[in-house]
Structure formats: C-alpha cells, structure tokens
Motif scaffolding. Structure first.
Motif, PDB file in Angstrom:
ATOM      1  N   ASN A 269       0.828  -1.209   0.000  1.00 21.18           N
ATOM      2  CA  ASN A 269       0.000   0.000   0.000  1.00 21.18           C
ATOM      3  C   ASN A 269       0.858   1.253   0.000  1.00 21.18           C
ATOM      4  O   ASN A 269       1.949   1.272   0.572  1.00 21.18           O
ATOM      5  CB  ASN A 269      -0.913   0.026   1.236  1.00 21.18           C
ATOM      6  N   THR A 270       0.357   2.300  -0.646  1.00 22.44           N
ATOM      7  CA  THR A 270       1.038   3.589  -0.620  1.00 22.44           C
ATOM      8  C   THR A 270       0.086   4.638  -0.045  1.00 22.44           C
ATOM      9  O   THR A 270      -1.109   4.646  -0.367  1.00 22.44           O
ATOM     10  CB  THR A 270       1.485   4.022  -2.033  1.00 22.44           C
ATOM     11  N   ASN A 271       0.633   5.503   0.797  1.00 21.19           N
ATOM     12  CA  ASN A 271      -0.151   6.571   1.416  1.00 21.19           C
ATOM     13  C   ASN A 271       0.625   7.879   1.382  1.00 21.19           C
ATOM     14  O   ASN A 271       1.846   7.884   1.597  1.00 21.19           O
ATOM     15  CB  ASN A 271      -0.477   6.228   2.878  1.00 21.19           C
TER      16      ASN A 271
ATOM     17  N   ALA B 150      13.555   6.354   6.339  1.00 18.66           N
ATOM     18  CA  ALA B 150      13.902   7.272   5.257  1.00 18.66           C
ATOM     19  C   ALA B 150      15.413   7.355   5.160  1.00 18.66           C
ATOM     20  O   ALA B 150      16.129   7.110   6.130  1.00 18.66           O
ATOM     21  CB  ALA B 150      13.314   8.658   5.518  1.00 18.66           C
ATOM     22  N   LEU B 151      15.920   7.692   3.970  1.00 19.02           N
ATOM     23  CA  LEU B 151      17.351   7.931   3.810  1.00 19.02           C
ATOM     24  C   LEU B 151      17.711   9.191   4.579  1.00 19.02           C
ATOM     25  O   LEU B 151      17.128  10.241   4.352  1.00 19.02           O
ATOM     26  CB  LEU B 151      17.717   8.104   2.329  1.00 19.02           C
ATOM     27  N   PHE B 152      18.720   9.085   5.474  1.00 16.06           N
ATOM     28  CA  PHE B 152      18.997  10.203   6.360  1.00 16.06           C
ATOM     29  C   PHE B 152      19.570  11.420   5.652  1.00 16.06           C
ATOM     30  O   PHE B 152      19.550  12.517   6.182  1.00 16.06           O
ATOM     31  CB  PHE B 152      19.943   9.780   7.485  1.00 16.06           C
TER      32      PHE B 152
ATOM     33  N   VAL C 137       4.516   7.079   1.443  1.00 13.20           N
ATOM     34  CA  VAL C 137       4.965   5.995   2.312  1.00 13.20           C
ATOM     35  C   VAL C 137       4.497   4.665   1.724  1.00 13.20           C
ATOM     36  O   VAL C 137       3.302   4.469   1.475  1.00 13.20           O
ATOM     37  CB  VAL C 137       4.421   6.164   3.750  1.00 13.20           C
ATOM     38  N   VAL C 138       5.442   3.760   1.495  1.00 14.82           N
ATOM     39  CA  VAL C 138       5.147   2.441   0.926  1.00 14.82           C
ATOM     40  C   VAL C 138       5.203   1.406   2.043  1.00 14.82           C
ATOM     41  O   VAL C 138       6.233   1.246   2.701  1.00 14.82           O
ATOM     42  CB  VAL C 138       6.154   2.087  -0.189  1.00 14.82           C
TER      43      VAL C 138
ATOM     44  N   CYS D  23       9.187   6.432  -0.078  1.00 11.91           N
ATOM     45  CA  CYS D  23       9.676   6.042  -1.399  1.00 11.91           C
ATOM     46  C   CYS D  23       8.783   6.616  -2.494  1.00 11.91           C
ATOM     47  O   CYS D  23       7.561   6.573  -2.386  1.00 11.91           O
ATOM     48  CB  CYS D  23       9.705   4.517  -1.516  1.00 11.91           C
ATOM     49  N   GLY D  24       9.403   7.129  -3.539  1.00 13.37           N
ATOM     50  CA  GLY D  24       8.641   7.653  -4.671  1.00 13.37           C
ATOM     51  C   GLY D  24       8.612   6.710  -5.849  1.00 13.37           C
ATOM     52  O   GLY D  24       8.078   7.041  -6.908  1.00 13.37           O
ATOM     53  N   GLY D  25       9.196   5.515  -5.696  1.00 13.12           N
ATOM     54  CA  GLY D  25       9.310   4.581  -6.809  1.00 13.12           C
ATOM     55  C   GLY D  25       8.044   3.779  -7.053  1.00 13.12           C
ATOM     56  O   GLY D  25       7.020   3.949  -6.402  1.00 13.12           O
ATOM     57  N   THR D  26       8.136   2.857  -8.024  1.00 16.67           N
ATOM     58  CA  THR D  26       6.986   2.017  -8.388  1.00 16.67           C
ATOM     59  C   THR D  26       7.159   0.632  -7.779  1.00 16.67           C
ATOM     60  O   THR D  26       8.280   0.128  -7.647  1.00 16.67           O
ATOM     61  CB  THR D  26       6.855   1.917  -9.915  1.00 16.67           C
TER      62      THR D  26
END
Length: 880
Positions: free
Chosen positions: A630-632, A646-648, A658-659, A669-672
C-alpha cells in the motif's frame, strides 16, 4: 551587547527571519544534488542555485537557512590562524524575486542592533562604489552614522563568478578596537587588514545578468542572497579572539586536550595541533552524517584526508592509541540539537571513524617502512633530495602526511623536492575536476534540456496507468530547442502528463513507445534534468513529431513489472537485514533495473553464510505470505510517527509517499512497486561484498530472473555429476577424493623434481667463479619450486668455504630466486639482500633479505638467464 551561545544565535537568526515571513528550511546535506561544479556544499546559497536561476520553483519566495558548509581550500591554514576552519555554518536569508534592498537593509540593521544589541558605534558598513541606491537606503531607513559607510570597488563589494547572475553587495563590519573611530577609506582598510575591523554579514543584491560580452543586463526579478558566518558572529557576541574559543567549539577543544593529555595556550605548535584536531573531528562527523565515506577520490578523499590529518596531529601530541572517537560525543552534544541526524547516526559515525583511524595507524607503520627504503636508496646513491613523485606517492597512495615525510628527512639532513610534489598534487586536482565534469553556474552542461523554464510541469500518472495521451510541450536536441523531430533523429521530449517513471531513488527510468497518426518512435530512457523536469529520451522511427502534437505514451509493461519486483524486494531486503544484523543497518544506496537489484547498507563486517541464508529465507517467507503493498501520502511528521524509514541524507517535501508491505516494512519512497509481495515470486541473493569502510553490498534477483538462475545452477550440477560419473548428492565427496589424490600426485612430482635438482649439484658446483677471493656460483634451473630451490642452495653453500650461491628457477609463469652466503663472505662485502634485489629486477620482480640469505620472485621466465648473468656484475661491485 548580549552574550549569546552559538546555538542561541542560530535560533535567534532563523526566528527573526521567520517573523519576516520567511520559510525556515533545514540545512541541506553537505553532498550537492545535481551540481557537478561543487565537490561539497561551500556556501549558504549553493544548494539554492536552482531557485536563483529559475530552473526550479522555490517552496516560498522568502527562505532562511543555517547551512552546513565545508571548505578545504585553506586547509594548510587551519589551526594556524584565528578564523580558518574546514566546517562552518552559514546563516542566510534569501529572496527569489520578492523583496530587495529596501527591505533587507533595515531588517539587517534591526537584527544587529536590536535582536543582538550590538552597539552602533562598533559597526561600519561598506557598499559598492557606484551603489547610490544602497547608500540612500542605509541613510534614510536606518540610523547608521553616514560617516561610518565606506564605498569600495569591485574586488570588495561586487559579487560575480564568470557569467550569469551577479550584483553589488553591502557588508557589515564590527570594530574590535578600543572605540577610536576610523574616518577614511584608507584607515578602514588598514584596520581591516590588521583584523581590528572584521566583516561578519554580506548582503548580496543579485540584480544583473552578466553575458559573454561582459554586459550587465538588469534582471526582471532581482534576488537577495545574504550570508553571515555563525562562528564569526559568535566570536563577536562572546568577546573571544578566534573561532576555536566560541562555546561550542571550545568544548570540543577542551575534550581534545583531555584525550591527548595536552594543555592549551602553553605551546604554539601544540596549540596548532589541538585546533586542527578540534576542527577536523567536527568536520568528519558532519561529513559522515551526510553519507560521505572514506575513499581515495572525491568527497571520500576529503574525509580521509581530514581524518588522517587529525590522527597525525594526535600522534604529535603524544597520543599512541585510537582517540578520535572519544571526541565525537562532544561534537554531537554541541551540534545534535540543531542537526538531529548526528544523534540518530552516532554509533555509525563512531564506527566509521574507528575503522579509518585503525587503518591509518597501520598505514603510518607501512609508510614508515617505505620511507625507510627510500632513505636507504638515497644514502646508497649519495642523494640529498627525495623525488617529489615519491613523496606524493607516500602521501596519496599510503596516506602518509607530507609534513611527517619532511620531519623525518630533516632529522637526517635530507630534503624533499617540493616543486615536484606540488606538480603531482596539481595533476591530481586537475584529474579530479575533469572527473566531475565541466563546471557551470548550475554545475551541469548547457544543453537546452537544462534550461527549461521552471513554470513547465509534468504530472506523473505512472502509478495508475502505463498508457495515456498528452501534449508535447518541449522538443529539443543537444544543441537547441526544436519545433519537430524527424524520422531517424534522437531528441528530448517533455509532455504535460506522463506514465514514464524518471530515474530517481536508485530506480532506472522507464522505456517504451510513443506514437500518433503522424509518427512512431521509442522512449529509450527517462530522466530528470537539473531543474527536476521529466525528460523523455526519444528516437523517432517513422514520420515527424511536432511541438504541441497530441501523442500516446506507452510504457514497456513487462520491463516495468520486473523493475517493480526488484524495487519492492529492496524494501523487504532492508527490513530482513535489520532483523538479522541489527537496527544499525540502514540504506547507503541502491540500484534497481529490470534484470537485478543492488542494495548498499551500513554494516561493519562481511555476512556469514548463515546470515545470508537467513536474510534470503526471511524475504522469501514474506513473499509467500502475499502481503498487500500500500502507498499513502502523508506529512513528513506523520510518516516519522508511523515508523517509516527514510534515507537520512535526503530532502523531502511537505508531503511524502509511504510504501507499506503488510506490517513487515514501511519506507518513504517515490518509486513504483508491485501490488502484493506474492508477485515477486522468488528472491535469490547472488553476492555480498564490501564496497567502502562500513558499507556492504548485496546483489540479488527476483521473479523469472531468479528462477532462471536456479535452473542454470541445477543444469551445472547435473553436468558436473555426469563428468564425475556420480550421483548429484555425491559430488562433494567425489571432488574431495579427487582433490586428495591430486595433492598426493603433486607431492610425488615435487619430490622427483627435488631429486633431479639434487642430481644437478655437480653441474652447479662447476659454475663457480672467483671474484676478488670470493667464490661465486650462479645457476639457472627449470621447474623447481621454492622449497626445493632453498634446500639446494643450502647444500651448495655448505660445500664452499667462502662465497655466495645464487640460484634461479622458472616455475609455471613465474621465476623464483634464492641467494645464500657463507658468514665469512659478508666481511668481504657480500649482501644477499642487495644481490637478489638487482637480480630479480631483471626478471620483472623484486625482493630482499638478510646479508646471508635472501629470496625474490620475478614475472618474466624468459629473463632467467639474463638475471643469473647479472649476479657476477653485482658481486664484483660489492667486493671491490
């Protein structure tokens, strides 16, 4: 005047400009994003360049920051002066086409005289010679004494770097003197040169655009860019003489004194070392917290150099053991409130510093050995100056500080060719600059795609669909913007909407097709330009694509699905590593394409076979549980509260994606991604290895690629069983038996060769020559291993009363040499180590040893005879 701590000053500045409707942004990481012109962020405005150039829309027209900065250009002066440091903080407020001089000048005066309460009779102002507008504002909108305003030329009060945005500036200065006023420009400049008057705030009025012809064209929307060094203003507010005495830095300096058992302000040289350690530990702590790791190039080299320089000065103060990590806690205590990632990454930072300091201690010892060999060579040749190239090799390859080389040589009345050293250093700098690429204002090439107007936006709809219609709003090639792209041509396309994911966050860009009734073409890559615009890299196959055309964009679905499997698997791998190895594991980088995934993570030793198997099993178990993905969308605060990782060192906007993979994994994450973990099918780790100090890398496969890998292994197993003529389950036992038999056969062969070599004793003894009363035997053999060669040389030596034996033998594609001498021949000048070194050099090798025994290897068996013949000449030189 208020006495304020550095942390208090930082907050006062940012709060003041928030009250003037500025958006407060956290400091950007020290590693620049999309800017090849910089190795590290070195000024407050550096990360904001895209906003100044119009390539990106700023989140607000008014921004204020306290930016972490690193400058190493004056590293040799750090610790020697009162104001040089490698790490510093730059307070800044910025206007992007909003307010200008009329606002910032009164605000600056208000902050200085009211918030900080600095006495007006301690302040001076400088403006650009021709900037009457600034003078009028200073004298009409503030109560500064006009006689305290001085007009200076371009060198002092005009900001420009080549072509591009530039403009005059006004600087505000503090008088550290006893109150005697300066009345002329000449007096002002003299006082500034003496460090009595110090500049602490620079207000740059970016109002021109300088072109290639040198014309200053007025900008339609002028900008404001100000910079105030936090350390500089802190020295003023705290009434101290240098940046090492302000509260935050002084507490670190005190800790340095404690851990090195040193006293400050007693010995000039020791004070320099104490200040260098203080500055450098602060800098490396900040660099590591922003993701930089020690290496031999680029940012990693800066980090390594600072670390090793600090460790070296610790040795000068008498520190024998590891000590740098003991100072890190004090750095974090003082800077953690402003930069929370320091607290979050404390253990990681300390581990990296510990590993690097341990490595440096080993390096120092090996460097000493190499330098000693250089000194022996110089003394043998009666030379007084060490070649600059050798000094640089010590410095660059072995991390051996130049000052240590100079010190050791000086003790022996020897010198270093500093000109040669500096030439080698400059060559490395040029190479580093070329490796970063051509430098421009944005640190990018000047292709049209990097000049697309900030107002052009592309909406990404690729989470929901892989095919849609959109209008072509920009067409370009490498030279110019185009109205059309013809059949057979490549170019760049920007559309209003796109289903194509642009390379980002380690995930590669999508590929696919574009078409309408006029043309067909392909998208062979999708990337972001320096302004963050989505660029389709296209080739038109047939027809013609024109500007404003409606076209269909269609992503390669199978390739995207494979990418999604690998990307979701990296999230699952991350969590599995944390479960297996500990909470210290965090992502250091990743690469995801349709073939495989690569995941870099923080850990300090190689994974065991059992750990790798456990990680792989966890991921596959979670795949089989078929978790929903799920993504929110939520705010960064909500994301952190939800437990998302998250990457610091990344910057995020107000809203983040948020995945979540069931209850197992949750990351920004902004990826697919796949719809559920079951779509991944299978996860298989290919390799695990180290890529840098404290960073490991796993490469893995998913889906059909993982299945093919397993099938290939099964096929290999079947073929191996067939060749060995056994069942698959008996392969290991069969190989073990054959290996044992092979070793026994090899042993028999070596014994036979040794017997053959012993049989050659008589021939070898016949090769004796007398050189000035010393019996010299030099002989070449074939296919005798090192052990047999040593035994044979020992036997021959025992059969001569005064002399030396040098034997050489080919062995495969290498050559072995051994030299042995009788004890009484050493008095005649014989030295086996010196003999073997020169002999082995002929065969492309090297070695050494004691006067009575030495051995060496060579790479060129064809040179064996020539090398053996060399023995007599070398011995003749030794026993003259």
């Amino acid at each position: 005047m208020k006495k304020m701590g550095a942390n208090e000053l930082r907050e006062a500045y940012l709060s003041f400009f928030e009250s003037k409707d500025h958006l407060r942004l956290e400091s950007f990481p020290l590693v620049p994003k999309n800017d090849k012109s910089l190795l590290l962020i070195n000024a407050g405005m550096a990360p904001l360049k895209p906003y100044f150039t119009g390539l990106q829309e700023p989140p607000r027209k008014r921004i204020t920051t306290c930016q972490k900065c690193i400058r190493t250009g004056d590293i040799e002066n750090v610790g020697k002066t009162s104001r040089h440091g490698t790490f510093f903080e730059m307070l800044g407020n910025f206007s992007f086409g909003d307010y200008f001089k009329e606002e910032i000048i009164p605000w600056a005066w208000e902050f200085i005289t009211q918030t900080l309460d600095i006495p007006k009779d301690k302040l001076y102002v400088t403006i650009y010679l021709e900037d009457d507008e600034a003078f009028d504002i200073w004298t009409s909108k503030t109560d500064v004494d006009p006689s305290r305003i001085f007009r200076l030329g371009k060198d002092d009060n005009f900001w420009e770097i080549g072509v591009g945005p530039c403009g005059p500036c006004t600087e505000i200065h503090f008088d550290r003197g006893n109150g005697e006023k300066v009345n002329t420009v000449e007096e002002f400049l003299a006082a500034a040169d003496d460090d009595r008057i110090v500049e602490f705030w620079n207000l740059v009025f970016t109002q021109f655009d300088k072109d290639e012809e040198g014309n200053y064209n007025k900008l339609a929307n002028p900008n404001i860019d100000t910079g105030m060094g936090l350390e500089r203003i802190a020295t003023i507010m705290q009434g101290v003489n240098n940046i090492f005495e302000i509260d935050t830095v002084r507490s670190i300096l005190n800790k340095v004194c404690e851990v090195t058992n040193s006293k400050y302000d007693e010995d000039k040289n020791k004070d320099t070392s104490i200040r260098i350690i203080t500055d450098h530990v602060k800098s490396v702590t900040m660099l590591i917290s922003d993701g930089v790791l020690p290496s031999n190039e680029g940012r990693g080299y800066v980090l390594r150099r600072l670390l090793r320089r600090a460790a070296r000065h610790g040795r000068l103060l008498g520190a024998k053991d590891i000590f740098l990590i003991d100072i890190v806690d004090t750095v974090i205590e003082n800077y953690g409130p402003a930069y929370p990632q320091l607290v979050e990454k404390k253990d990681y930072i300390k581990k990296i510093i510990l590993l690097e300091e341990q490595r440096f201690n080993e390096t120092i010892d090996s460097g000493m050995e190499i330098l000693k060999s250089y000194i022996d060579e110089m003394e043998a040749k009666n030379e007084k100056t060490l070649l600059g190239e050798k000094a640089f090799k010590l410095y660059d390859t072995f991390g051996f500080p130049l000052e240590l080389t100079l010190e050791i040589l000086e003790e022996k009345n020897l010198l270093v060719d500093l000109e040669g050293f500096n030439k080698a250093m400059e060559h490395q700098r040029v190479s580093a600059r070329e490796a970063r690429g051509e430098s421009t204002y944005m640190g990018s090439d000047e292709k049209p795609i990097n000049k697309i107007d900030a107002s052009i936006e592309t909406e990404f709809n690729g989470y929901k669909t892989l095919e849609l219609e959109a209008k072509a709003v920009v067409l370009a090639d490498d030279s110019e913007f185009r109205n059309s792209i013809l059949a057979g041509e490549k170019g760049y396309l920007v559309t209003e909407l796109t289903p194509f994911y642009a390379e980002m966050g380690g995930q590669v860009g999508d590929k696919g097709s574009i078409f309408n009734d006029k043309f067909t073409g392909i998208v062979y890559d999708t990337k972001k330009n320096v302004g963050g615009k989505t660029i389709h890299y296209i080739k038109v196959n047939e027809g013609e694509l024109s500007l404003n055309d409606k076209l269909t964009l269609k992503v390669d679905a199978r390739r995207r699905n494979d990418i999604c499997k690998n990307h979701t698997a990296t999230h699952m791998l991350h969590e599995a590593l944390r479960e297996t190895l500990g909470e210290h594991v965090s992502q250091s980088g990743s690469y995801v394409d349709s073939e495989r995934l690569r995941f870099d993570f923080t850990h300090f030793q190689g994974l065991t076979k059992e750990e790798i198997e456990k990680v792989e099993a966890i991921v596959n178990e979670k795949i089989m549980e078929v978790f929903e993905v799920n993504t929110n969308l939520m705010t960064i605060e909500e994301a952190k509260e939800s437990g998302a990782m998250a990457l610091f060192d990344d910057k995020y906007g107000n809203e983040v994606r948020v995945v979540s993979i069931g209850q197992f994994s949750k990351e920004l994450c902004g990826g697919t991604h796949v719809r559920n973990s079951g779509e991944i099918g299978l996860f298989k780790i290919l390799s695990e290895a180290g890529v840098a100090a404290g960073v490991r890398r796993i490469e893995a496969l998913t889906g059909f690629n993982a299945l093919k890998f397993v099938e290939d292994k099964n096929n290999l197993l079947r073929e191996t069983a067939s060749i060995l003529k056994c069942n698959e389950k008996d392969i290991t036992a069969k190989i073990s038996t054959l290996s044992h038999e092979l070793k026994e056969k090899e042993k028999e062969v070596q014994e036979l060769k040794a017997k053959l070599a012993s049989g050659a004793e008589e021939d070898i003894l016949k090769a004796v020559k007398d050189i000035n009363g010393v019996s010299v035997i030099a002989y070449g053999l074939s296919e005798v291993d090192g052990n047999a060669l040593r035994d044979l040389a020992d036997k021959i030596r025992n059969k001569i009363s005064l002399g030396v034996v040098v034997l050489g033998s080919t062995h495969g594609d290498k050559v072995n040499f051994v030299a042995m001498a009788t004890k009484n021949s050493i008095e005649k000048g014989i030295h086996c180590g010196k003999i073997i070194k020169e002999v082995a050099t002929v065969a492309g090798g090297g070695g050494g040893g004691r006067p009575d025994m030495a051995q060496a290897g060579g790479k060129d068996p064809a040179k064996l005879t020539e090398a053996i013949d060399k023995v007599y000449q070398v011995v003749e030189n030794l026993v003259k």
